[in-house]
Design an enzyme around this catalytic site. Sequence first.
Site, PDB file in Angstrom:
ATOM      1  N   HIS A 146      53.768  18.180  29.178  1.00 15.35           N
ATOM      2  CA  HIS A 146      53.511  17.283  30.312  1.00 15.35           C
ATOM      3  C   HIS A 146      52.048  16.871  30.393  1.00 15.35           C
ATOM      4  CE1 HIS A 146      57.608  17.749  31.726  1.00 15.35           C
ATOM      5  NE2 HIS A 146      57.487  19.040  31.499  1.00 15.35           N
ATOM      6  N   GLU A 161      34.420  33.416  31.777  1.00 15.79           N
ATOM      7  CA  GLU A 161      33.347  34.090  32.510  1.00 15.79           C
ATOM      8  C   GLU A 161      32.306  34.720  31.602  1.00 15.79           C
ATOM      9  OE1 GLU A 161      34.004  36.870  36.178  1.00 15.79           O
ATOM     10  OE2 GLU A 161      35.830  36.745  35.012  1.00 15.79           O
ATOM     11  N   ASN A 202      20.844  35.583  54.507  1.00  9.60           N
ATOM     12  CA  ASN A 202      22.009  35.497  53.616  1.00  9.60           C
ATOM     13  C   ASN A 202      23.034  34.632  54.337  1.00  9.60           C
ATOM     14  OD1 ASN A 202      24.102  35.891  51.834  1.00  9.60           O
ATOM     15  ND2 ASN A 202      24.605  37.936  52.572  1.00  9.60           N
ATOM     16  N   GLY A 203      23.640  33.700  53.616  1.00 10.15           N
ATOM     17  CA  GLY A 203      24.636  32.821  54.228  1.00 10.15           C
ATOM     18  C   GLY A 203      24.303  31.369  53.930  1.00 10.15           C
ATOM     19  N   ARG A 211      25.461  42.123  43.952  1.00  5.36           N
ATOM     20  CA  ARG A 211      25.752  40.857  44.624  1.00  5.36           C
ATOM     21  C   ARG A 211      25.283  39.661  43.798  1.00  5.36           C
ATOM     22  NH1 ARG A 211      26.545  42.488  50.171  1.00  5.36           N
ATOM     23  NH2 ARG A 211      26.149  40.421  51.021  1.00  5.36           N
ATOM     24  N   CYS A 216      22.909  37.085  47.529  1.00  3.53           N
ATOM     25  CA  CYS A 216      21.817  37.435  48.422  1.00  3.53           C
ATOM     26  C   CYS A 216      22.012  38.835  49.009  1.00  3.53           C
ATOM     27  CB  CYS A 216      21.648  36.439  49.566  1.00  3.53           C
ATOM     28  SG  CYS A 216      21.273  34.796  49.015  1.00  3.53           S
ATOM     29  N   LYS A 235      28.870  39.846  41.568  1.00  5.04           N
ATOM     30  CA  LYS A 235      29.995  40.777  41.703  1.00  5.04           C
ATOM     31  C   LYS A 235      30.684  40.606  43.041  1.00  5.04           C
ATOM     32  CE  LYS A 235      32.639  43.988  40.291  1.00  5.04           C
ATOM     33  NZ  LYS A 235      33.684  43.426  39.420  1.00  5.04           N
ATOM     34  N   GLU A 270      44.639  35.029  33.957  1.00  2.01           N
ATOM     35  CA  GLU A 270      43.583  36.044  34.047  1.00  2.01           C
ATOM     36  C   GLU A 270      42.817  36.139  32.716  1.00  2.01           C
ATOM     37  OE1 GLU A 270      41.992  37.405  36.169  1.00  2.01           O
ATOM     38  OE2 GLU A 270      41.051  39.096  35.182  1.00  2.01           O
ATOM     39  N   TRP A 307      20.463  34.500  45.562  1.00  3.61           N
ATOM     40  CA  TRP A 307      21.371  33.827  44.634  1.00  3.61           C
ATOM     41  C   TRP A 307      21.385  32.371  45.084  1.00  3.61           C
ATOM     42  CZ3 TRP A 307      25.998  31.095  44.722  1.00  3.61           C
ATOM     43  CH2 TRP A 307      26.685  31.019  43.498  1.00  3.61           C
ATOM     44  N   LYS A 336      38.814  35.444  32.331  1.00  2.00           N
ATOM     45  CA  LYS A 336      37.915  36.475  31.793  1.00  2.00           C
ATOM     46  C   LYS A 336      37.115  35.930  30.613  1.00  2.00           C
ATOM     47  CE  LYS A 336      38.012  38.748  34.038  1.00  2.00           C
ATOM     48  NZ  LYS A 336      38.413  39.359  35.279  1.00  2.00           N
TER      49      LYS A 336
HETATM   50  C1  F6R Z   1      36.475  37.635  37.877  1.00  2.00           C
HETATM   51  C2  F6R Z   1      36.102  38.125  39.182  1.00  2.00           C
HETATM   52  C3  F6R Z   1      36.189  37.198  40.334  1.00  2.00           C
HETATM   53  C4  F6R Z   1      36.660  37.969  41.579  1.00  2.00           C
HETATM   54  C5  F6R Z   1      36.602  37.051  42.815  1.00  2.00           C
HETATM   55  C6  F6R Z   1      37.141  37.750  44.035  1.00  2.00           C
HETATM   56  O1  F6R Z   1      36.314  38.609  36.901  1.00  2.00           O
HETATM   57  O2  F6R Z   1      35.726  39.246  39.323  1.00  2.00           O
HETATM   58  O3  F6R Z   1      37.009  36.110  40.073  1.00  2.00           O
HETATM   59  O4  F6R Z   1      37.966  38.413  41.371  1.00  2.00           O
HETATM   60  O5  F6R Z   1      35.285  36.669  43.028  1.00  2.00           O
HETATM   61  O6  F6R Z   1      36.407  38.899  44.296  1.00  2.00           O
HETATM   62  P1  F6R Z   1      36.997  40.057  45.153  1.00  2.00           P
HETATM   63  O7  F6R Z   1      38.161  40.622  44.425  1.00  2.00           O
HETATM   64  O8  F6R Z   1      35.876  41.027  45.309  1.00  2.00           O
HETATM   65  O9  F6R Z   1      37.426  39.459  46.467  1.00  2.00           O
END
Ligand code: F6R
Length: 592
Positions: free
Chosen positions: A492, A476, A98-99, A27, A2, A587, A469, A72, A473
Amino acid sequence: MCGIVGSIGLKDPRNYVEKGLKILDYRGYDSAGIAYLSDGIKIYKDVGSVEHLFSFVPSHIETNVMIGHTRWATHGVPSINNTHPHLSFRKKICLVHNGVIENYKELKEFLVDKGYEFVGETDSEIASNLLEYFYLKDYDVISAIRKVMSLLKGSFAITFFTSDDENVLYALKKSSPLVIGLGEGYNLIASDASPMISLTNNFIELEDNEYTVISNDSVEVYDQEGEKVNKEKIHKDIETISHDLKGYPHYMLKEIEEIPSVVNNLINEYFKNDEYQFDPHLIKDLNESDHIIFIACGTSYHSGLVGGRFFEYYGKSASRFIASEWAFHPTYPGERPFIIMISQSGETADLIHCLKIIKEHNLKNLIITNTGGSTLDRNAMYSLLLHAGIEVSVASTKAYVAQVTLLSLLSSALQNDKKTIKDLKDSIEIVKDIRDNYKPIIMNVADELKDKTNIFYLGRSYDYFLSLEASLKLKEVSYIHSEAIPGGELKHGPIALIEPGTPVIVFITDTVTASSMRGNIEEVKARGATVYTIATQKLSRKEDTIIVKDYAYYLSSVAVSIVAFYLAYYVSISKGLNVDKPRNLAKSVTVE
Ligand code: F6R
């Protein structure tokens, strides 16, 4: 999650709101809308892009006040009725939010009892109607705001105007950011400063439980008791999102390929004239602490896992927590704990929640962030910037490597260990080598993986952190289910999932664990798995998929994470997905 923009007194509000909503695109959103007052309240909404919304918004709008929103979805599907701005039942209040309003169900019941009807399923619609209900009691907006602030539980950044007055814009805030931009003869508001910087560099930031009354020429801020608050004007020059792909087809690829220069910049920033360049107070506080606690979310949490190990290497005890877990059961081992928060965006709501608790307990703290001027940057005790340049792609790549790099520099600075600098520089060469020579192999692997439904990553120690990680990735951006498993845990339980053809991607870069990992490979192969191994030269076997030159094993997340990033990228591309904006993700995760 949002985005809010609003203006009052602006000559061309349509242009500002349109551009502003596009800037807040990072966002994440699924629907967008705007509203203004011009011979009554006018609202335009669209389930889709801001661009599409503005294809049917009138090109010339005469109005003194306008608000816009990208939504969102949290409560209710993306639909026109759930899209903001929300107009209250009796058409007096037009609002964006927003919230998350946690007690919206009981507030809705209260309003339904009073005869209110609702068109959508959002918690935000409750806020517009609640404001209207109290406003209509004696046409006093301020007492309505204060009443509503006392009733709402959860988080809210709300901006609204009334149908009765085009000369005032109101906003109230708790736990979700809102920034006011100060202009000459006009004033602006937005979720962060970025949409406003083409019009002003002067800002006022609303704190929790404050509300504001904004006109063309004035901004007044009050606390919940109605006491006027003298706000400091902040002058900020903010980096804007560059929408320049510099010839790359996607931001994710561009950002992966920026990794060598990101690591190099960080070294130059924090190590000059043969000395570490950290604030001596920070180093003293870290050295005096008896326990370091890492808190973050997602990818940033993964860099915290690596960072914890770095600090342990230098004799510190450390624990690592996911922010949304820690916030509800905070623990701080040791007598002098020091908290390190990590956040690319600096706006992650779960982490902001943690910071509140950290401050309530007067705990020393540091934020490592890529975003100067963000909420966490402004409010943490110490802040270290990643200087990675804005990361546009939703999937974090260069920021992850920057976080790990900075944590390695910081931990080394505690004991003035300068060998790290050479190790980091060597890692840069490994990254360049992979970039220049291994993309065709990685593309082939991607092609073999693109139609799979389950993929496993295996590693131990630093390679396990990297596997986590790598797995995140991949899921995602490719929507393929994947899991990271520490090699030793395979037997296990997870080995039950291995069947003929299951892809297993293995990292072997650590001398201590290499032979155990080879054992794990045999175990999954015996069950028919197709194994892809990424190994360093001295630990390699000829059948390995990718053999990279040797490097200091503790820097796996700097040196070879790029293999994982490319792999995720190419799988996504070969499936024809929107790699920079994967479904359902944003993001900046600004709701808890
Ligand atoms: C994955 C990704 C998310 C962020 C997470 C934390 O590619 O980007 O898992 O790492 O949402 O976001 P920040 O780092 O902005 O606190």
